[in-house]
Design a protein around this motif. Structure first.
Motif, PDB file in Angstrom:
ATOM      1  N   GLU A 160      81.151  -9.278  65.820  1.00  0.00           N
ATOM      2  CA  GLU A 160      80.662  -9.458  66.965  1.00  0.00           C
ATOM      3  C   GLU A 160      79.296  -8.350  67.195  1.00  0.00           C
ATOM      4  O   GLU A 160      79.512  -7.376  66.706  1.00  0.00           O
ATOM      5  N   SER A 161      78.422  -8.714  68.053  1.00  0.00           N
ATOM      6  CA  SER A 161      77.374  -7.507  68.201  1.00  0.00           C
ATOM      7  C   SER A 161      78.197  -6.586  68.963  1.00  0.00           C
ATOM      8  O   SER A 161      78.975  -6.352  69.974  1.00  0.00           O
ATOM      9  N   THR A 162      77.669  -5.136  68.508  1.00  0.00           N
ATOM     10  CA  THR A 162      78.031  -3.940  69.253  1.00  0.00           C
ATOM     11  C   THR A 162      77.082  -3.649  70.407  1.00  0.00           C
ATOM     12  O   THR A 162      77.424  -2.737  70.911  1.00  0.00           O
ATOM     13  N   MET A 163      75.925  -4.074  70.374  1.00  0.00           N
ATOM     14  CA  MET A 163      74.990  -4.084  71.448  1.00  0.00           C
ATOM     15  C   MET A 163      75.146  -5.249  72.546  1.00  0.00           C
ATOM     16  O   MET A 163      74.293  -6.203  72.142  1.00  0.00           O
ATOM     17  N   TRP A 195      76.674 -15.053  72.293  1.00  0.00           N
ATOM     18  CA  TRP A 195      76.117 -13.859  71.561  1.00  0.00           C
ATOM     19  C   TRP A 195      76.396 -14.203  69.988  1.00  0.00           C
ATOM     20  O   TRP A 195      77.563 -15.102  69.488  1.00  0.00           O
ATOM     21  N   PHE A 196      75.331 -13.851  69.379  1.00  0.00           N
ATOM     22  CA  PHE A 196      75.182 -14.387  68.027  1.00  0.00           C
ATOM     23  C   PHE A 196      76.307 -13.353  67.067  1.00  0.00           C
ATOM     24  O   PHE A 196      76.653 -12.128  67.536  1.00  0.00           O
ATOM     25  N   VAL A 352      71.236 -13.158  71.683  1.00  0.00           N
ATOM     26  CA  VAL A 352      71.799 -14.011  72.215  1.00  0.00           C
ATOM     27  C   VAL A 352      71.160 -15.402  71.554  1.00  0.00           C
ATOM     28  O   VAL A 352      70.029 -15.672  71.247  1.00  0.00           O
ATOM     29  N   ALA A 353      71.955 -16.528  71.491  1.00  0.00           N
ATOM     30  CA  ALA A 353      71.762 -17.751  71.015  1.00  0.00           C
ATOM     31  C   ALA A 353      72.080 -18.877  72.010  1.00  0.00           C
ATOM     32  O   ALA A 353      73.119 -19.002  72.883  1.00  0.00           O
ATOM     33  N   ALA A 354      71.103 -19.897  72.487  1.00  0.00           N
ATOM     34  CA  ALA A 354      71.261 -20.869  73.140  1.00  0.00           C
ATOM     35  C   ALA A 354      71.103 -22.316  72.516  1.00  0.00           C
ATOM     36  O   ALA A 354      70.018 -22.121  71.964  1.00  0.00           O
ATOM     37  N   PHE A 355      72.029 -23.198  72.684  1.00  0.00           N
ATOM     38  CA  PHE A 355      71.610 -24.505  72.315  1.00  0.00           C
ATOM     39  C   PHE A 355      71.551 -25.581  73.318  1.00  0.00           C
ATOM     40  O   PHE A 355      72.447 -25.597  74.163  1.00  0.00           O
ATOM     41  N   CYS A 356      70.530 -26.400  73.296  1.00  0.00           N
ATOM     42  CA  CYS A 356      70.375 -27.411  74.372  1.00  0.00           C
ATOM     43  C   CYS A 356      69.825 -28.521  73.951  1.00  0.00           C
ATOM     44  O   CYS A 356      69.406 -28.664  72.714  1.00  0.00           O
ATOM     45  N   HIS A 370      66.366 -18.144  69.855  1.00  0.00           N
ATOM     46  CA  HIS A 370      66.705 -16.798  69.677  1.00  0.00           C
ATOM     47  C   HIS A 370      66.157 -15.886  70.521  1.00  0.00           C
ATOM     48  O   HIS A 370      65.116 -15.781  70.884  1.00  0.00           O
ATOM     49  N   ILE A 371      67.334 -15.251  71.151  1.00  0.00           N
ATOM     50  CA  ILE A 371      66.884 -14.286  72.451  1.00  0.00           C
ATOM     51  C   ILE A 371      66.933 -12.918  72.182  1.00  0.00           C
ATOM     52  O   ILE A 371      68.278 -12.346  71.807  1.00  0.00           O
ATOM     53  N   LEU A 372      66.110 -12.053  72.390  1.00  0.00           N
ATOM     54  CA  LEU A 372      66.227 -10.578  72.296  1.00  0.00           C
ATOM     55  C   LEU A 372      65.320  -9.950  73.357  1.00  0.00           C
ATOM     56  O   LEU A 372      64.332 -10.470  73.796  1.00  0.00           O
ATOM     57  N   PRO A 373      65.909  -8.855  74.125  1.00  0.00           N
ATOM     58  CA  PRO A 373      65.413  -8.338  74.945  1.00  0.00           C
ATOM     59  C   PRO A 373      64.399  -7.120  74.500  1.00  0.00           C
ATOM     60  O   PRO A 373      64.444  -5.849  74.486  1.00  0.00           O
ATOM     61  N   ALA A 374      63.220  -7.608  73.938  1.00  0.00           N
ATOM     62  CA  ALA A 374      62.058  -6.706  73.104  1.00  0.00           C
ATOM     63  C   ALA A 374      61.050  -7.804  73.154  1.00  0.00           C
ATOM     64  O   ALA A 374      61.159  -9.231  73.080  1.00  0.00           O
TER      65      ALA A 374
END
Length: 546
Positions: A160-163, A195-196, A352-356, A370-374
């Motif tokens: 799992e992601s540590t961040m 979460w990826f 973060v991954a989202a599927f729709c 594919h979602i990233l706070p950057a």
């Protein structure tokens, strides 16, 4: 030419599939296996000429450098593509032991069970979900523990992601607000937000090389030859018997007693086959290559995931990853990584991954985010540039999971050192055009929900001035890019138009198989590295069974 080596199995390509094959085919201690890799050794202490690149491979955040490092990256260029405004796109593919698993974003996604059932129903018996699940489980060491879908004790670590960044947490809540439940993206149902999961172990990249090859390299029956560029397969009376390759300016040959397994990836595998006389007869004849087997499907059926980023500027004072990559904060993150193997330097390419679904009547999702706070200093037009902004930002990037557009890979000369022509034909299918627009609309819907909307200042790209379907499509054509998932160019299936059968044997010859992402009949609904490793695990059993 020098002495001719021989082995029972010769595996061409030391990427994700090749590392699995080298391990599994040699684990009986009896079968002699030789693995050829065109790139260098990925181990820190075994390749001082490539030390900095190998450090970047080991440290997860190093993908931001390896994506533009020609010493470990083929950096293919596509042909100008009318579907994206005549642009040429750079495709990253690993040129090092571990292949693309040594330079990718470390995201572990299997796709939907319906993907594999679709393979089975389209003429690939033995490749349905129930058939492939045991190989996903066999490959895994799932840190979260074992269940009916996940395995433990396997070579490939899945963590799992540590961040869990607070902006990413707000994204998860916003997705829930638009009806996407939080769930395991590799669970029974894909639709939702997650979460990826990552191929990282103890804060370091767990590539296929680290997972499979390094532990096997001490075996006396396994030989790994790096910096060895395979140029063609050699045949005698229709049987593959050897591989010609180059080390520097020296031409060398390896003979295979049992089989040759081509695992060079969706670009190099069809290239090597075409150079060897297996491919579209007219193409080969035009290049002066004797046709051993006229296989029109070799190099066709190319598919890729096309991603279009939506960038948002966050309000002043809202923290994002951008600010961690500059000045004293970057130094602090480096010290944190050295002390704990956590923080920025242990980060994957997306959080973060989202599927729709682009349409409610669909049975399964056809859009992935594919979602990233950057945010990057440049748009996705420059897909090799990953220097981040100084001001806080958020990227929400949708891609179509099952594109209908099809491209091709074709040699341009008899010289393997000449990259082949690559034509993705992005957005050439009308369905793909509609889905990419719906993906951008979904991204805006997510960004407009609390608690995320309270963090957003404004949309940087596409921007508020772009609203109609035609405007959104035009933006997608000029700003979208590859997400590095090419597949399908040695398609598996039934019938003479499919160049590879369900046991991955190349039609028209004997003693030769293809084992990599190029055999996928249709691209999976997600990232492609975990499925490629699964393919090689299953293929290893098929090959050993004779």
């Amino acid at each position: 030419m020098g002495d001719v080596l021989d082995a029972d199995y010769v595996v061409v390509g030391g990427g994700s599939a090749g590392c699995v094959l080298a391990n599994r085919l040699s684990e009986d201690g009896r079968s002699k296996v030789i693995l050829l890799e065109a790139g260098g050794d990925d181990r820190l202490l075994h390749n001082p000429q490539q030390l900095i690149s190998n450090i970047m491979i080991t440290v997860p955040i190093g993908y931001a450098k390896t994506i533009q490092d020609p010493s470990v990256n083929w950096m293919y260029k596509t042909e100008p593509d009318a579907g994206i405004g005549g642009r040429s796109v750079t495709w990253s593919k690993g040129k090092v032991l571990g292949g693309s698993s040594s330079i990718n974003g470390m995201l572990y996604v299997r796709g939907q069970r319906e993907d594999y059932d679709g393979w089975r129903d389209a003429g690939c018996p033995g490749w349905g979900w129930d058939d492939v699940l045991p190989y996903f489980r066999k490959s895994q060491n799932q840190e979260a523990g074992e269940d009916e879908l996940n395995g433990v004790g396997g070579p490939l670590n899945v963590s799992e992601s540590t961040m869990r960044h607070p902006v990413a947490e707000a994204v998860v809540e916003a997705c829930r607000a638009v009806g996407l439940p939080e769930r395991d993206l590799n669970g029974p149902e894909q639709e939702g937000v997650s979460w990826f999961q990552l191929t990282i172990r103890n804060g370091r990249r767990c590539s296929a090389s680290v997972a499979y090859l390094h532990p096997a390299m001490h075996r006396p029956n396994l030989m790994v030859i790096s910096n060895a560029l395979a140029s063609r397969i050699m045949f005698e009376e229709g049987r593959a018997v050897g591989v010609e390759y180059w080390q520097g300016n020296a031409r060398k040959v390896i003979r295979a007693r049992a089989e040759i397994v081509l695992a060079a990836g969706s670009i190099a595998s069809p290239q090597i086959l075409q150079l060897s006389g297996i491919g579209p007869g007219s193409l080969l004849a035009g290049q002066g290559i004797d046709v051993i087997s006229d296989q029109p499907g070799i190099g066709e059926n190319l598919q890729d995931h096309y991603v279009v980023a939506q960038n948002y500027r966050l309000r002043a004072g809202v923290p994002s990853i951008n600010e961690l990559t500059h000045g004293v904060r970057l130094l602090g993150q480096g010290l944190e990584y050295l002390a704990s193997r956590r923080g920025l330097f242990a980060m994957s390419s997306s959080h973060v991954a989202a599927f729709c679904k682009s349409s409610p009547e669909l049975a399964t999702p056809d859009i992935q985010f594919h979602i990233l706070p950057a945010t990057s200093k440049r748009s996705m037009k420059d897909n090799m540039k990953l220097e981040l902004d100084r001001d806080p930002g958020l990227t929400i990037a949708p891609c179509q999971l099952r594109p209908e557009s099809r491209g091709w890979v074709r040699i341009k000369s008899q010289d393997v050192r000449d990259h082949p022509a690559i034509m993705p034909n992005y957005l050439s299918a009308e369905t793909d055009q509609k889905v990419v627009v719906e993906g951008l609309k979904w991204g805006r819907r997510i960004a407009s929900q609390s608690p995320l909307k309270e963090l957003v200042d404004f949309e940087m790209m596409p921007g508020d001035a772009i609203n109609t379907d035609d405007e959104l499509l035009a933006h997608a054509r000029r700003a979208g890019n590859t997400i590095y998932h090419p597949v399908g160019t040695c398609e598996m299936g039934q019938g003479p138009d499919k160049p590879v059968d369900a046991e991955l044997r190349v039609r028209g010859v004997s003693g030769l198989r293809v084992v990599d992402a190029s055999i996928m009949p249709r691209i999976v609904s997600g990232n492609t590295n975990a499925p490629t490793i699964m393919i090689a695990e299953k293929a290893s059993d098929i090959i050993r069974a004779g």
